[in-house]
Design an enzyme around this catalytic site. Structure first.
Site: not given
Ligand SMILES: O=C(O)c1ccc2[nH]nc(Br)c2c1
Ligand SMILES: O=C(O)c1ccc2[nH]nc(Br)c2c1
Length: 158
Positions: A17, A90, A127, A41
């Site tokens: 993040h 990601r 996370s 949640k």
């Molecule tokens: O922490 C997550 O759930 C989460 C999900 C999707 C994500 N895409 N890019 C990031 Br940085 C990211 C983080």
């Molecule tokens: O913390 C999350 O749930 C989450 C999800 C999806 C995400 N995409 N990019 C980021 Br920064 C990100 C964070």
């Protein structure tokens, strides 16, 4: 003044993040990190704890503001007067869902979504996966900022 929203649950904020937020902070005058309040949640940290962690680990960037919101993200963007969102991608597996959300959000409100490729070092990281590893005693020290690591260990010990 170019501003952008970076939404998420951040339960807790990870190095993945932080990589996205830091790189985005170099592209815009201000980044508003929007922490989603989701009462359905169960979360490990409260919204206010997550906000405090985010504020502490993004202070050095100088142009990051952390806010909380519930309901539709596009309503938050509208209230803030911010026309776009940045999200990390990601892997291909993220794309399908994120594309649908981006198209829906644009159709509902005209709010744009910009995607940023995550640092490959963190492309496996979320996370939820982080908490899973930490719950079973795995070493997550390189995956979160030191402050978050301390709080995570304490919270899971508690
Ligand atoms: O922490 C997550 O759930 C989460 C999900 C999707 C994500 N895409 N890019 C990031 Br940085 C990211 C983080
Ligand atoms: O913390 C999350 O749930 C989450 C999800 C999806 C995400 N995409 N990019 C980021 Br920064 C990100 C964070």
């Amino acid at each position: 003044m170019r501003r952008v929203v970076c939404p998420g649950s951040f339960d807790p904020v990870t190095n993945g993040h932080l990589d996205i937020i830091g790189r985005t902070s170099r592209l815009y005058d201000e980044v508003v990190v929007a922490v989603l309040i989701n009462v359905e949640k169960r979360s490990l940290f409260t919204v206010d704890e997550r906000i405090e962690m985010l504020q502490a680990v993004t202070k050095e960037y100088g142009n990051v503001r952390v806010e909380k919101f519930h309901g539709l993200l596009v309503d938050f963007c509208r209230q803030q007067g911010i026309p776009s969102i940045v999200k990390g991608l990601r892997a291909v597996s993220d794309f399908d869902y994120e594309l649908q959300m981006a198209q829906l959000n644009y159709r509902m409100s005209g709010v744009e979504t910009l995607f940023m490729s995550t640092n490959p070092e963190y492309s496996f990281l979320s996370s939820s996966r982080l908490k899973e590893i930490a719950r079973y005693g795995g070493d997550v020290s390189g995956l979160v900022p030191d402050l978050v690591h301390q709080l995570l260990v304490e919270r899971l010990r508690g």
